[in-house]
Design an enzyme around this catalytic site. Structure first.
Site, short mmCIF file in Angstrom:
data_model
loop_
_atom_site.label_atom_id
_atom_site.label_comp_id
_atom_site.label_asym_id
_atom_site.label_seq_id
_atom_site.Cartn_x
_atom_site.Cartn_y
_atom_site.Cartn_z
N GLU A 1 0.83 -1.21 0.00
CA GLU A 1 0.00 0.00 0.00
C GLU A 1 0.87 1.26 0.00
O GLU A 1 0.69 2.18 0.81
CB GLU A 1 -0.97 -0.03 1.18
CG GLU A 1 -1.92 -1.21 1.11
CD GLU A 1 -2.97 -1.25 2.20
OE1 GLU A 1 -2.96 -0.35 3.07
OE2 GLU A 1 -3.79 -2.18 2.19
N GLU B 1 -3.89 -8.95 -0.30
CA GLU B 1 -4.48 -8.71 1.02
C GLU B 1 -5.99 -8.48 0.89
O GLU B 1 -6.43 -7.78 -0.02
CB GLU B 1 -3.82 -7.49 1.67
CG GLU B 1 -4.31 -7.18 3.07
CD GLU B 1 -3.51 -6.04 3.70
OE1 GLU B 1 -2.27 -6.00 3.50
OE2 GLU B 1 -4.09 -5.18 4.37
#
Length: 820
Positions: free
Chosen positions: A438, A516
């Site tokens: 991220e 994820e």
């Protein structure tokens, strides 16, 4: 003839004796010493403590691995705030005095740290060896020129974890991984200098390529033999290659070997066969350096249509993300902690782990090799742009200034990534490298330059592909395409069905994995079922990280519906390699969506103490072939008499029947190929629920939940009864409170007291309550929803061990163990 045979036998015995003699010399010349014991520790950066004459006699004696933060008290005043679990951090100093023999004068001595958190400074006899800011990276220093031979030497390690918050999760503080002292000849293979590739198998023949960096620190040329031997798990030699080389003075060479193995035993998730690769450097027939590594022979294939294949077989990654901490033991690395985590995940059906979001310990990688887990090995949580988490204080949202890796990324990222890949590239468990999680820059084209550079480093060092766990695929504004395209495999974090369809239409040739996604588990702690006023009261006592926390948790509901849907997306698409749920195991810090007094996460299907939650059984129903059935909630729902309650079931059978107090409530179908669960609306009354799972009409599994009586006794369970007397082995003792008839009491919260006899110490206690603020270092613990945990650690003495668990008003229980 008899005399000839006798002579041959004598020659054979003599050759063995010579080999043993050479091995003995080799051990003396080339050693790796466990350097974990007999350290001194002090809080703070002690001025002058790096000097050899500094008096540390009043410092605390400790052994490594050691996490100082986990010993502290939880407090809202600690600057780690909720992301760091409200535990203390700061500056700490370690010292160790050790003797170096006179015989080592002509040798080379290296100190190796598998990780020290963070901003380390290492001194030997007052001389600075080096600094390393990244707390998760392994590093080493040659300290030969500073040593005093035949005398005592002092190594000092200073760590600074005072600037907080330093991460988005609990980090710990200290030398929390193993330390080794490596002594070699001056002609040697440097740390991580042996690269083994065992990924080529054709026509029942495997080819193992070994690239060896050999360094000659002598001031004269050396003529050497390089011998590479491969042994199977029984110690049988299966391949051998020997070659002579000249290595000039103060120089190094890169030597390449290629060995073949007929009918190899392949490494996979079910039978993780390992071979031993032994590299010897010989001079005049004498071994002067020897190194052994383990490897697994397997083929890895990656496709934009068929996903991931292991040894030619399509294999879905049934994965979990893990953080590095060990719950009650904090960040301190223990092999048994890792084994227990992976054992429970394997029983859930898991076959893969993503190291979130930093390099894990060498111990972790070794256990994954041995147990057959596939690893997405991740390096960074941020690049040049720091992540600034938001917290709510006194009702107002506030950005938190962070002091994390982004501040040193430009200077250290290339070096850290290089060392990370070199340390771990021999592990057969590693199937791909992740260069980030991220990353904030991934929304912009500027990230393409950084991503390209990082991927090139991976490609230069290893053959396995790189990915990047990218957020934003669940929103309208997707990540920057040029940035995303720098990775070999697209990593989707929290992707939605509609976005997957768009991505596939727009970029049909990309390889992809769900790096994820939230798990099929509610945010509520284990065995917590709330209704009406009890639910309101529970929420009223909490502070929230997010104002919308209550609504968010309610949307996750009792089942974690979104996580179930995510697995369905992956299951239905062959091209997706698999998924990694957030997370496999609860961890310290990042208490979202809660605030104080929560001090650990609640995302996972396994709680911080290692007790399964309901979501665990959803994955077991989807990922495991072992017949199972699970129903929840428990049946001690006080105050709910006469109310209608929803009961849920998971099974890998094709049909399930539910009974209430012996009366059938009917059967429901279970679509094994789909992602299904069953619900039942039942009027609650104390008694018994029984679920029976069928496959092809046959009973394959049963589960009973029963209204228990009052707490009466304690059950103790351990996964093993013997431990090694090495000062580092552990036994986890799981305690469950039962009524007089042996039924679990799922609402019991009795205080349990632990007493041990024999050569062990209690090193941690826990219960899985993410809001329990009692210290982990204690000899007692309140049970949480009927369960409690105590962790025992061996000493270096062997002997019988007795653990006794007591509680007021309950019958005590004792378990006998042994340390040897």
């Amino acid at each position: 003839m008899k005399n000839i045979l006798k002579c041959l036998i004598i020659l054979f015995i003599a050759s063995i004796s010579i080999a043993c003699s050479n091995d003995s010399k080799k051990i003396q010349i080339n050693t790796i010493e466990n350097f974990d014991f007999a350290w001194k520790f002090h809080e703070d950066d002690i001025s002058g403590s790096e000097k050899t004459n500094y008096d540390d006699s009043n410092w605390r004696a400790i052994n490594l691995p050691h996490d100082w933060s986990i010993e502290g008290n939880f407090s809202k005043d600690n600057p780690t705030f909720s992301r760091g679990g409200w535990l203390p951090t700061g500056k700490v100093t370690y010292r160790k005095t050790f003797l170096v023999s006179e015989s080592s004068k002509d040798k080379r001595t290296v100190i190796y740290f598998d990780g020290a958190y963070r901003n380390s400074e290492v001194y030997i006899n007052g001389n600075l060896l080096g600094k390393r800011p990244f707390g998760y990276i392994a590093f080493y220093y040659d300290m030969t020129k500073y040593l005093k031979f035949g005398k005592e030497n002092v190594i000092t390690v200073k760590l600074d974890n005072s600037n907080q918050p330093g991460a988005r999760w609990y980090t710990g503080t200290g030398i929390y991984r193993h330390v080794k002292l490596i002594t070699t000849n001056k002609l040697y293979i440097p740390v991580w200098g042996n690269y083994i590739k065992a990924n080529k198998v054709e026509n029942n023949q495997a080819t193992i390529a070994v690239e060896t960096n050999i360094v000659n620190d002598f001031d004269e040329d050396k003529f050497i033999d390089i011998q590479v031997s491969i042994f199977d798990k029984k110690g049988v030699l299966v391949a051998l290659q020997k070659e002579s080389k000249t290595i000039t003075k103060n120089n190094s060479i890169q030597h390449k070997s290629s060995l073949s193995i007929e009918n190899p035993l392949l490494w996979d998730t079910e039978t993780p066969h390992l071979y031993v690769v032994k590299t010897d450097i010989l001079q005049n027939g004498e071994t002067i350096y020897s190194e052994t590594s383990k490897t697994g022979i397997r083929t890895l294939e990656y496709s934009n249509s068929d996903g991931f294949k292991l040894n030619g077989k399509a294999t879905k990654l049934k994965g979990v993300c893990l953080h590095h901490d060990g719950g009650p033991l904090g960040a301190a690395v223990h092999r048994r902690t890792i084994e227990r985590q992976l054992e429970k995940l394997r029983e859930m059906g898991c076959n893969a782990v993503r190291t979130a979001h930093n390099p894990f310990s060498e111990e972790f990688m070794n256990v994954c090799d041995e147990m057959g887990f596939l690893v997405m090995n991740e390096a960074f949580d941020e690049w040049e742009t720091p992540k600034s988490p938001t917290t709510t204080q006194n009702g107002a949202k506030k950005k938190v200034l962070v002091h994390k890796y982004a501040h040193v990324f430009k200077k250290w990222a290339d070096k850290d990534l290089t060392d990370f890949v070199m340390r771990d590239r021999n592990h057969p468990s590693v199937i791909m490298w992740s260069i980030g999680n991220e990353i904030a820059e991934m929304r912009y084209e500027s990230a393409a330059k950084i991503g390209k550079r990082l991927v090139e480093i991976v490609h230069e060092l290893d053959y396995r592909p790189a990915t990047n766990g990218v957020h934003g695929y669940g929103s309208l504004k997707r990540p920057n395409q040029k940035a995303a395209a720098t990775s070999d495999i697209y990593g989707y974090n929290y992707i939605k069905d509609w976005r997957l369809k768009l991505e596939r239409e727009k970029f049909p040739n990309v390889m992809a994995v769900v790096t994820e996604h939230e798990s099929a588990q509610s945010f509520y702690p284990r065995s917590t079922y709330l209704y009406g006023e009890k639910k309101k009261a529970w929420w009223d006592k909490l502070g929230y990280e997010k104002k919308e926390s209550f609504d968010w948790v309610e949307k996750r509901d009792i089942r974690g519906e979104s996580g179930m849907e995510a697995w369905k997306l992956v299951k239905e698409r062959d091209y997706l390699m698999g998924m990694f749920i957030w997370t496999g195991w609860d961890y310290l810090g990042e208490v979202i969506p809660f605030g104080w007094p929560a001090r650990s996460s609640s995302f996972a299907p396994i709680d911080l103490a290692g007790f399964p939650k309901d979501g665990y059984y959803f994955y077991q129903s989807q990922w495991s072939k072992k017949p199972m059935v699970h129903i929840f909630p428990h049946w001690n729902l006080e105050g709910m008499e006469g109310e209608t309650v929803q009961v849920y079931s998971y099974t890998n059978g094709d049909e399930i029947e539910l009974f209430q107090d012996g009366k059938s409530l009917g059967k429901q179908k279970n679509n094994i190929e789909g992602v299904e669960y069953q619900t039942w609306n039942i009027v609650y009354k104390p008694g018994e629920l029984k679920a029976v799972s069928y496959k092809n009409g046959e009973n394959i599994a049963e589960k009973i939940v029963k209204t228990s009586g009052a707490p009466s006794k304690i059950k103790i369970e351990t996964r093993k009864t013997e431990m090694q007397a090495n000062g580092q082995d552990l036994i986890y003792a799981e305690c469950t409170i039962l009524d007089k008839d042996g039924n679990e009491v799922p609402i019991a919260n009795n205080l349990l007291r632990f007493d041990v006899e024999g050569p062990v110490t209690i090193v941690g206690v826990g219960n899985g309550d993410n809001m329990g603020l009692e210290p982990f270092k204690a000899n007692q613990r309140m049970a949480f929803n009927g369960k409690c945990l105590v962790i025992l650690q061996s000493t270096k003495e062997s002997g019988n061990v007795k653990l006794t668990v007591q509680s007021d008003g309950l019958s005590s229980n004792t378990v006998n163990l042994i340390s040897k």
